[in-house]
Every structure is written in structure tokens, then in C-alpha cells.
Write an enzyme that holds these catalytic residues in place. Structure first.
Site, PDB file in Angstrom:
ATOM      1  N   GLY A 196      10.175  -7.780   3.917  1.00  0.00           N
ATOM      2  CA  GLY A 196       9.260  -6.995   4.725  1.00  0.00           C
ATOM      3  C   GLY A 196       7.849  -7.236   4.232  1.00  0.00           C
TER       4      GLY A 196
ATOM      5  N   THR B  67       1.147  -0.372   8.317  1.00  0.00           N
ATOM      6  CA  THR B  67       2.486  -0.813   7.971  1.00  0.00           C
ATOM      7  C   THR B  67       3.053   0.087   6.903  1.00  0.00           C
ATOM      8  OG1 THR B  67       1.961  -3.118   8.390  1.00  0.00           O
ATOM      9  CG2 THR B  67       3.841  -2.703   6.985  1.00  0.00           C
TER      10      THR B  67
ATOM     11  N   SER C  56       0.312   1.057   4.092  1.00  0.00           N
ATOM     12  CA  SER C  56      -0.534   2.246   4.193  1.00  0.00           C
ATOM     13  C   SER C  56       0.252   3.538   4.042  1.00  0.00           C
ATOM     14  CB  SER C  56      -1.296   2.240   5.519  1.00  0.00           C
ATOM     15  OG  SER C  56      -0.398   2.146   6.607  1.00  0.00           O
TER      16      SER C  56
ATOM     17  N   LYS D 242       8.397  -6.246  11.299  1.00  0.00           N
ATOM     18  CA  LYS D 242       7.838  -6.637  10.011  1.00  0.00           C
ATOM     19  C   LYS D 242       8.894  -6.869   8.944  1.00  0.00           C
ATOM     20  CE  LYS D 242       4.135  -3.604  11.314  1.00  0.00           C
ATOM     21  NZ  LYS D 242       3.597  -2.290  11.063  1.00  0.00           N
TER      22      LYS D 242
END
Length: 185
Positions: free
Chosen positions: A49, A5, A128, A37
Site C-alpha cells: 500500500g 491516504t 494523512s 492504493k
């Protein structure tokens, strides 16, 4: 554990954008490329988010929505109450997710350790690929003339080129955009 994500928020005054990629990974396998998301809460007045476990994020969306109702849509107060509950509740403490929430006044990063952080420059990122997107957005913001929406889109596409857990299937939501604004996928 599900990974993959990148969520980015860029603000210019009351115009705020929250955007995210669509990749969900399990280990080194892409499980889905078009996950959504980024959501609107509080009758569309708050953008949120998430990064982390999808089920955990859905729980946190519901909790934040309830806190926003209790706080009469005051995002800062709702975020602080959510962070307190998240940190102290035995079951919620186990949730593995981070949130970025924004309204027309605040952009907040909310964590399960009790953090409610507002970025000094109006740019925040998690996930990430968050560091890649944050660096790109700050560079674009400081040295370019793109608005918040375009800055988010370009920065996320740059992060997708670098982070293997981030793709370029984007969801972009904005508040108080010149000319109306809205959703883009």
C-alpha cells in the site's frame, strides 16, 4: 501535491491484511473517492500500500516488483535494496511516497530516507490518517477479539470519521486468511 491516504496493515501470525482508503485530494478538494492504493506483487505473495504521490507510488511499485524478482521474492532483502536505491539515486530521491509491504513473514514500512521498519506489534500505518488508524487498530487489537481483517476495516472507518483526507471507500487485501481470504473493495 496530492494528499489523502490512509494505509493500515494488521498481522496475526502469518495472516496479514493491508487496507487503504480511496480518497485522493488536491489541496482541500477531493479529486477522486475510489482510488486503489493497495496492490498485490510477486504473483500475489506480497501486499503493498502507498501514501503520497500516485505517479511516484507507481514507480516504486515497479521498482519493488523488480527487487522482489532479483531477491527471489525475499521481501526483507528486496525492501532493503529498494530503500538503498531510493535514498541514493538522484531521481528516486525526489519521489514523495511511503510504502507498507507485507508477506507471510514480514510487515515493513519503507521510506525514501532509507528506512525499513518492522513494527513490534505487527500493526503499521502511513498517510494523512495513519496515526488515527494506528491508534484505533492498536486499541481494537489489545482490547477486542477481532481478526486482522475486521480490525483493519473498523480502524480505517474510525480514521475516516476523523481525518478529512481519508474516506470509507476501502480496498482490503489479505494473505493466509482462514478460509482463503482475498480482495475486498
Amino acid at each position: 501535491m496530492f494528499r489523502g491516504t490512509t494505509i493500515l496493515s494488521v498481522r496475526s501470525g502469518r495472516h496479514v491484511v493491508v487496507a487503504g482508503d480511496g480518497q485522493v485530494s488536491m489541496g482541500n478538494t477531493v479529486m477522486k473517492g475510489s482510488a486503489r492504493k493497495v496492490r498485490r506483487l510477486a504473483d500475489g505473495r506480497v501486499l503493498v500500500g502507498f501514501a503520497g504521490s500516485t505517479a511516484d507510488a507507481m514507480t516504486l511499485y515497479e521498482k519493488l516488483e523488480g527487487r522482489l524478482r532479483d531477491a527471489n521474492r525475499n521481501l526483507l532483502r528486496a525492501a532493503v535494496e529498494l530503500a538503498k536505491e531510493w535514498r541514493t539515486d538522484k531521481m528516486l530521491r525526489r519521489l514523495e511516497a511511503l510504502l507498507i509491504a507485507a508477506d507471510d513473514e514480514h510487515t515493513l514500512l519503507i521510506s525514501g530516507t532509507g528506512d525499513v521498519i518492522q513494527a513490534d506489534d505487527g500493526i503499521a500505518a502511513i498517510g494523512s490518517g495513519g496515526s488515527f488508524a494506528l491508534a484505533a487498530a492498536r486499541a481494537l487489537h489489545r482490547h477486542g477479539d477481532l481478526g486482522p481483517r475486521d480490525t483493519c476495516e473498523v480502524a480505517l472507518r474510525i480514521a475516516a470519521e476523523i481525518c478529512v483526507f481519508t474516506n470509507d471507500s476501502l480496498t482490503i487485501e489479505e494473505l493466509n486468511a482462514p478460509g482463503g481470504g482475498g480482495e475486498h473493495a
